[in-house]
Design an enzyme around this catalytic site. Structure first.
Site, PDB file in Angstrom:
ATOM      1  N   GLU A  25     -16.613   8.645 -14.958  1.00  0.00           N
ATOM      2  CA  GLU A  25     -17.852   8.199 -14.324  1.00  0.00           C
ATOM      3  C   GLU A  25     -18.531   9.306 -13.521  1.00  0.00           C
ATOM      4  O   GLU A  25     -19.364   9.029 -12.661  1.00  0.00           O
ATOM      5  CB  GLU A  25     -17.560   6.993 -13.428  1.00  0.00           C
ATOM      6  CG  GLU A  25     -17.007   5.798 -14.179  1.00  0.00           C
ATOM      7  CD  GLU A  25     -16.642   4.649 -13.255  1.00  0.00           C
ATOM      8  OE1 GLU A  25     -17.570   3.989 -12.750  1.00  0.00           O
ATOM      9  OE2 GLU A  25     -15.446   4.415 -13.042  1.00  0.00           O
ATOM     10  N   TYR A 218     -26.865   1.596 -17.414  1.00  0.00           N
ATOM     11  CA  TYR A 218     -27.412   2.858 -16.925  1.00  0.00           C
ATOM     12  C   TYR A 218     -28.537   3.463 -17.751  1.00  0.00           C
ATOM     13  O   TYR A 218     -29.207   4.378 -17.292  1.00  0.00           O
ATOM     14  CB  TYR A 218     -26.285   3.893 -16.813  1.00  0.00           C
ATOM     15  CG  TYR A 218     -25.212   3.482 -15.843  1.00  0.00           C
ATOM     16  CD1 TYR A 218     -25.474   3.360 -14.482  1.00  0.00           C
ATOM     17  CD2 TYR A 218     -23.929   3.191 -16.275  1.00  0.00           C
ATOM     18  CE1 TYR A 218     -24.495   2.971 -13.589  1.00  0.00           C
ATOM     19  CE2 TYR A 218     -22.926   2.804 -15.397  1.00  0.00           C
ATOM     20  CZ  TYR A 218     -23.232   2.697 -14.048  1.00  0.00           C
ATOM     21  OH  TYR A 218     -22.256   2.307 -13.178  1.00  0.00           O
ATOM     22  N   ARG A 257     -18.680  -4.761  -4.353  1.00  0.00           N
ATOM     23  CA  ARG A 257     -19.363  -5.681  -5.272  1.00  0.00           C
ATOM     24  C   ARG A 257     -18.320  -6.421  -6.091  1.00  0.00           C
ATOM     25  O   ARG A 257     -17.329  -5.825  -6.518  1.00  0.00           O
ATOM     26  CB  ARG A 257     -20.290  -4.885  -6.193  1.00  0.00           C
ATOM     27  CG  ARG A 257     -21.425  -5.686  -6.796  1.00  0.00           C
ATOM     28  CD  ARG A 257     -22.166  -4.899  -7.860  1.00  0.00           C
ATOM     29  NE  ARG A 257     -21.402  -4.844  -9.089  1.00  0.00           N
ATOM     30  CZ  ARG A 257     -21.157  -3.726  -9.767  1.00  0.00           C
ATOM     31  NH1 ARG A 257     -21.599  -2.563  -9.332  1.00  0.00           N
ATOM     32  NH2 ARG A 257     -20.447  -3.781 -10.888  1.00  0.00           N
ATOM     33  N   ASP A 259     -17.807  -8.895  -9.488  1.00  0.00           N
ATOM     34  CA  ASP A 259     -18.418  -9.358 -10.734  1.00  0.00           C
ATOM     35  C   ASP A 259     -17.773 -10.672 -11.163  1.00  0.00           C
ATOM     36  O   ASP A 259     -16.544 -10.813 -11.148  1.00  0.00           O
ATOM     37  CB  ASP A 259     -18.248  -8.306 -11.826  1.00  0.00           C
ATOM     38  CG  ASP A 259     -18.961  -7.003 -11.484  1.00  0.00           C
ATOM     39  OD1 ASP A 259     -19.928  -7.050 -10.698  1.00  0.00           O
ATOM     40  OD2 ASP A 259     -18.552  -5.951 -11.996  1.00  0.00           O
ATOM     41  N   GLY A 278     -22.059   1.648  -7.849  1.00  0.00           N
ATOM     42  CA  GLY A 278     -23.116   2.624  -8.090  1.00  0.00           C
ATOM     43  C   GLY A 278     -24.250   2.506  -7.095  1.00  0.00           C
ATOM     44  O   GLY A 278     -24.561   1.419  -6.583  1.00  0.00           O
TER      45      GLY A 278
END
Length: 310
Positions: A25, A218, A257, A259, A278
């Site tokens: 990443e 992205y 975060r 999900d 991100g």
């Protein structure tokens, strides 16, 4: 909410933004780091970008900085290794600590913990070279194959047959020895950002891809980010409470975060926790913060402030 003048007073030295690194990443990390760097510079906070791929990165922090904003995604930037090194230096850093980072980064261990705690998550298994892939498909049906310790949907593939699963397994193995299969959940996908002890507005994700993959995250310009997310108030509160429970269950702090999928029966199913999400132009935490009335600069300042207060 953090006052920039108060934040400047709290800082003992300039802030190091750690970015880049060695993981798959890296490119996303560079984008996140540059955005964070610009946000801090715009608020007249002394800051330096440091790439953890440089051999002298730790020495530069030890000699010049007491505070670190971690913008490293995946690899040792999120698995607790880096956090341990920074603790040895006695510097503050953003996000979760050593143990929580390690739990969140290892999807298999995290999901076992959630199962033990009674938190809902799709059925899963860890597979290896000796696994009977025919039996795996018979047990789970359609699956999504994931490297156990990567983010950004890297190395993820959907499989419905043993042949597809074999190819997906080999693709995931490129990103580490541990590979998991998770029963495919057909339904709506949501993400919930957490800032301090509060949840931000949930975002519903929609894509024309087979799932919310790297390209949809992205690159693609047609991915749909729906906020308000379309749930009624009671269901959104339920979603936010579940996300916060998942976050705190492994000891996460600061920001992150979670999900979540909503299956065809309307039940929420936890997928994973991201301890360093991100912070790019396509990223979800800044979108959620904006929906809550926070600018990107305010968000960055608040994340940094939370790291100084823990």
């Amino acid at each position: 909410m953090t006052n920039v003048i108060d934040l400047q007073d709290q800082l003992q030295t300039s802030v190091a933004v750690l970015l880049g690194g060695h993981s798959a990443e890296r490119d996303i990390s560079l984008q996140s780091g540059q955005a964070i760097l610009a946000a801090l510079q715009a608020q007249n906070i002394p800051v330096e970008a440091i790439d953890s791929r440089d051999t002298d990165w730790l020495e530069r922090i030890a000699n010049h900085h007491r505070h670190v904003f971690i913008a490293l995604h995946g690899g040792d930037g999120e698995d607790g290794t880096l956090q341990g090194e920074l603790e040895d230096l006695g510097v503050s850093y953003t996000g979760s600590g050593v143990t929580a980072s390690a739990w969140a980064m290892d999807k298999v261990r995290c999901k076992y913990l959630w199962q033990d705690m009674g938190l809902p998550t799709p059925p899963f298994a860890e597979i290896n070279d000796e696994s009977d892939l025919v039996k795996v498909i018979q047990q789970f049906g359609r699956v999504i194959v994931k490297p156990s310790s990567e983010g950004s949907s890297i190395g993820m593939t959907i499989a419905s047959t043993a042949e597809e699963l074999s190819a997906a397994y080999m693709a995931a193995r490129e990103y580490g020895d541990s590979v998991m299969v998770e029963q495919w959940v057909q339904g709506a996908e949501f993400t919930v950002a957490i800032l301090g002890e509060q949840t931000l507005p949930a975002i519903r994700l929609e894509t024309d891809h087979r799932f919310y993959d790297y390209d949809a995250k992205y690159i693609a310009e047609d991915t749909r980010y729906i906020c308000p997310c379309g749930l009624n108030e009671k269901l959104e509160q339920q979603l936010q409470q579940l996300a916060l429970a998942a976050f705190t269950s492994i000891g996460c702090t600061g920001w992150g975060r979670v999900d979540v999928m909503q299956d065809e029966q309307g039940n929420f199913q936890l997928l994973e926790v991201n301890t360093v999400p991100g912070m790019t132009s396509h990223s979800l935490v800044p979108m959620a913060a904006k929906a809550a009335g926070l600018s990107f600069q305010q968000l960055v300042a608040e994340i940094l402030s939370l790291s100084l207060n823990k």
